[in-house]
Design a protein around this motif. Structure first.
Motif, mmCIF file in Angstrom:
data_model
loop_
_atom_site.group_PDB
_atom_site.id
_atom_site.type_symbol
_atom_site.label_atom_id
_atom_site.label_comp_id
_atom_site.label_asym_id
_atom_site.label_seq_id
_atom_site.Cartn_x
_atom_site.Cartn_y
_atom_site.Cartn_z
ATOM 1 N N GLY A 1 0.776 -1.234 0.000
ATOM 2 C CA GLY A 1 0.000 0.000 0.000
ATOM 3 C C GLY A 1 0.805 1.281 0.000
ATOM 4 N N GLU A 2 2.133 1.185 -0.046
ATOM 5 C CA GLU A 2 2.950 2.409 -0.013
ATOM 6 C C GLU A 2 2.987 3.074 -1.392
ATOM 7 N N ILE A 3 1.827 3.491 -1.871
ATOM 8 C CA ILE A 3 1.763 4.066 -3.219
ATOM 9 C C ILE A 3 2.401 5.443 -3.296
ATOM 10 N N GLY A 4 2.543 6.112 -2.166
ATOM 11 C CA GLY A 4 3.149 7.442 -2.184
ATOM 12 C C GLY A 4 4.584 7.429 -2.641
ATOM 13 N N HIS A 5 5.205 6.241 -2.661
ATOM 14 C CA HIS A 5 6.606 6.146 -3.060
ATOM 15 C C HIS A 5 6.792 5.405 -4.379
ATOM 16 N N ILE A 6 5.698 5.278 -5.129
ATOM 17 C CA ILE A 6 5.805 4.849 -6.525
ATOM 18 C C ILE A 6 6.454 5.976 -7.314
ATOM 19 N N LYS A 7 7.377 5.643 -8.176
ATOM 20 C CA LYS A 7 8.084 6.671 -8.944
ATOM 21 C C LYS A 7 7.230 7.138 -10.128
ATOM 22 N N VAL A 8 7.225 8.441 -10.358
ATOM 23 C CA VAL A 8 6.464 9.028 -11.461
ATOM 24 C C VAL A 8 7.436 9.682 -12.441
ATOM 25 N N GLY A 9 7.033 9.719 -13.695
ATOM 26 C CA GLY A 9 7.883 10.311 -14.727
ATOM 27 C C GLY A 9 7.277 11.589 -15.294
ATOM 28 N N GLY A 10 8.071 12.271 -16.106
ATOM 29 C CA GLY A 10 7.583 13.467 -16.775
ATOM 30 C C GLY A 10 7.395 14.649 -15.859
ATOM 31 N N VAL A 11 8.108 14.683 -14.730
ATOM 32 C CA VAL A 11 7.980 15.802 -13.785
ATOM 33 C C VAL A 11 9.372 16.256 -13.386
ATOM 34 N N PRO A 12 9.503 17.503 -12.897
ATOM 35 C CA PRO A 12 10.810 17.951 -12.403
ATOM 36 C C PRO A 12 11.283 17.056 -11.263
ATOM 37 N N SER A 13 12.570 16.792 -11.223
ATOM 38 C CA SER A 13 13.125 15.913 -10.205
ATOM 39 C C SER A 13 13.035 16.563 -8.833
ATOM 40 N N ARG A 14 12.368 15.874 -7.880
ATOM 41 C CA ARG A 14 12.210 16.391 -6.520
ATOM 42 C C ARG A 14 12.600 15.296 -5.526
ATOM 43 N N ARG A 15 13.191 15.727 -4.423
ATOM 44 C CA ARG A 15 13.585 14.791 -3.374
ATOM 45 C C ARG A 15 12.403 14.540 -2.452
ATOM 46 N N CYS A 16 12.098 13.258 -2.227
ATOM 47 C CA CYS A 16 10.989 12.887 -1.344
ATOM 48 C C CYS A 16 11.480 12.831 0.103
ATOM 49 N N ARG A 17 10.558 12.905 1.049
ATOM 50 C CA ARG A 17 10.914 12.791 2.459
ATOM 51 C C ARG A 17 11.536 11.439 2.779
ATOM 52 N N CYS A 18 11.284 10.416 1.930
ATOM 53 C CA CYS A 18 11.880 9.096 2.170
ATOM 54 C C CYS A 18 13.336 9.049 1.738
ATOM 55 N N GLY A 19 13.793 10.091 1.023
ATOM 56 C CA GLY A 19 15.179 10.132 0.571
ATOM 57 C C GLY A 19 15.352 9.857 -0.903
ATOM 58 N N ASP A 20 14.335 9.275 -1.567
ATOM 59 C CA ASP A 20 14.402 8.975 -2.996
ATOM 60 C C ASP A 20 13.937 10.167 -3.826
ATOM 61 N N LEU A 21 14.083 10.037 -5.124
ATOM 62 C CA LEU A 21 13.653 11.076 -6.058
ATOM 63 C C LEU A 21 12.369 10.660 -6.771
ATOM 64 N N ASN A 22 11.545 11.650 -7.080
ATOM 65 C CA ASN A 22 10.395 11.491 -7.982
ATOM 66 C C ASN A 22 9.333 10.512 -7.482
ATOM 67 N N CYS A 23 9.130 10.451 -6.187
ATOM 68 C CA CYS A 23 8.014 9.682 -5.653
ATOM 69 C C CYS A 23 6.705 10.410 -5.933
ATOM 70 N N LEU A 24 5.610 9.661 -5.939
ATOM 71 C CA LEU A 24 4.294 10.253 -6.160
ATOM 72 C C LEU A 24 4.034 11.401 -5.194
ATOM 73 N N GLU A 25 4.474 11.277 -3.951
ATOM 74 C CA GLU A 25 4.237 12.328 -2.964
ATOM 75 C C GLU A 25 4.873 13.656 -3.357
ATOM 76 N N THR A 26 5.943 13.612 -4.162
ATOM 77 C CA THR A 26 6.625 14.861 -4.519
ATOM 78 C C THR A 26 5.833 15.689 -5.512
ATOM 79 N N VAL A 27 4.796 15.101 -6.120
ATOM 80 C CA VAL A 27 3.973 15.876 -7.056
ATOM 81 C C VAL A 27 2.509 15.936 -6.632
ATOM 82 N N ALA A 28 2.048 14.966 -5.811
ATOM 83 C CA ALA A 28 0.629 14.916 -5.460
ATOM 84 C C ALA A 28 0.370 14.959 -3.961
ATOM 85 N N GLY A 29 1.407 14.892 -3.147
ATOM 86 C CA GLY A 29 1.225 14.985 -1.701
ATOM 87 C C GLY A 29 0.916 16.409 -1.279
#
Length: 406
Positions: free
Chosen positions: A236-264
């Motif tokens: 269920g951790e969909i907030g950390h699914i990687k998304v494409g076609g968006v500016p690269s953003r750092r997520c609170r989990c430490g990874d880049l381009n997680c769903l939360e970085t564009v829709a959270g």
């Protein structure tokens, strides 16, 4: 009265309490009929429950010449449980009775710069203050239910990290609260608890997705009538699914381009500020949506599309009957759910979406703290736990007003 089957033949005092709770009221004759116990055995078990205060006797109805029947009623005021629902941006804590009713509650803000131990310590301090102000003469604290914004190993009660930055991961949550309050503790992901609460409200639906759209984004999965944790608690951790076609953003989990970085929620607040409309919290963003602000409407609908895109595969794989949306952004349900529907129906199969419902939760749906309370009540009021309590073998301690544990 029709009885429901017991896990054992209903021979212990804990099983008798389970019957009484399940039927609201019950007579001793009913217990004998449902369990096959003798009159003496029923009396012994009922007296144990009465002495502990877990049940009370009530004389109801008129008499036809003999003594009116005495009914046994579960007494939710005989003890309390503590609940702590900890999210990314705020935490809610409460003292609840044994029916899960909130007796006292409070909340406090959570900063992403704080470490998890600090947040848990603050939750414990708030619970101590609530206990000191809540009349609890003769009552026991039976347990603590905790929801956290991370994957959880439900066997150990440890939160787990999903990426390089642990945030709320890698913490012995159950041990922390058990040492603080000296009672059993049960821990799960906060979104999983909301999924269980929604399933309880929709018992006829065995396949359900609960999506929490707030500061973070997560999903709780009910499949075949059971909550799905996955192999390591990360389902269920969909907030950390990687998304494409968006500016690269750092997520609170430490990874880049997680769903939360564009829709959270935090991402939406940042994007709204870039549009020249800075607001400090999600309720303000929701207020702009209700005022038909074009930028707020556009951002929330686009967030819905991104979430819908992440959910489309889950719809094909799991084929849920309903998707229920909760969290702060669910209060802007119209554009959010419209965006979700658009992408889910575009990218999921016609069969999987044929009768799929996507809706926001009802206003009277259980809160996070109520879900935490229900989780721990399911454990501490189960027959084995009640038997241990009555036998004096459970390692529990009473918590009196003004007494600080720690």
């Amino acid at each position: 009265m029709t009885g429901r089957p017991t896990t054992t033949p209903g021979t212990s005092a804990g099983d008798v309490l389970w019957l009484i709770r399940g039927h609201d009221v019950v007579t001793r004759a009913d217990i004998r009929r449902l369990t096959g116990l003798s009159r003496t055995a029923v009396t012994l078990r009922v007296e144990q429950l009465l002495e502990r205060g877990l049940v009370v006797e009530r004389v109801e109805g008129g008499s036809t010449g003999g003594r009116p029947p005495t009914r046994l009623v579960f007494n939710p005021e005989s003890g309390v449980v503590l609940a702590a629902s900890i999210g990314v941006s705020r935490a809610q804590v409460a003292v609840c009775d044994l029916a899960g009713r909130v007796l006292a509650e409070s909340e406090f803000a959570v900063s992403m710069s704080e470490d998890a131990q600090t947040v848990f310590a603050a939750a414990a301090e708030h619970l101590d203050r609530l206990l000191s102000r809540t009349p609890l003469p003769g009552r026991l604290v039976h347990g603590v239910g905790v929801g956290v914004p991370s994957a959880v190993d439900v066997t150990t009660g440890h939160s787990m990290s999903l990426a390089a930055k642990p945030v709320f991961g890698g913490i012995a949550v159950a041990e922390f609260f058990a040492e603080r309050f000296g009672v059993p503790v049960r821990v799960d992901n906060e979104v999983n608890l909301l999924a269980l609460a929604e399933h309880a409200r929709h018992p006829d639906i065995d396949d359900l997705l609960l999506v929490k759209a707030s500061t973070g984004i997560g999903a709780g999965i009910i499949a075949g009538g059971r909550l799905q944790h996955g192999a390591w608690g990360a389902a269920g951790e969909i907030g950390h699914i990687k998304v494409g076609g968006v500016p690269s953003r750092r997520c609170r989990c430490g990874d880049l381009n997680c769903l939360e970085t564009v829709a959270g929620g935090l991402a939406l607040l940042e994007q709204l500020a870039e549009a020249g409309k800075p607001v400090s919290a999600l309720p303000e963003l929701v207020g702009l949506v209700h005022d038909n602000d074009p930028d707020a409407l556009r951002l929330v609908r686009e967030a819905g599309r991104r979430i819908g895109e992440a959910l489309a595969a889950a719809v094909n794989i799991l084929n849920p009957a309903v998707i229920i949306v909760r969290g702060d952004l669910s209060h802007a349900a119209e554009p959010l759910i419209a965006g979700m529907r658009e992408l889910i129906y575009q990218q999921s199969s016609a069969l999987a979406t044929r009768s799929l419902r996507i809706e926001s939760s009802a206003e009277d749906a259980p809160t996070g703290i109520q879900a935490c309370a229900t989780m721990i009540l399911d454990q501490v009021l189960a027959p084995p736990a009640v038997n241990a309590l009555l036998d004096g073998t459970a390692r529990r301690q009473g918590h009196r007003p003004g007494h600080r544990v720690g």
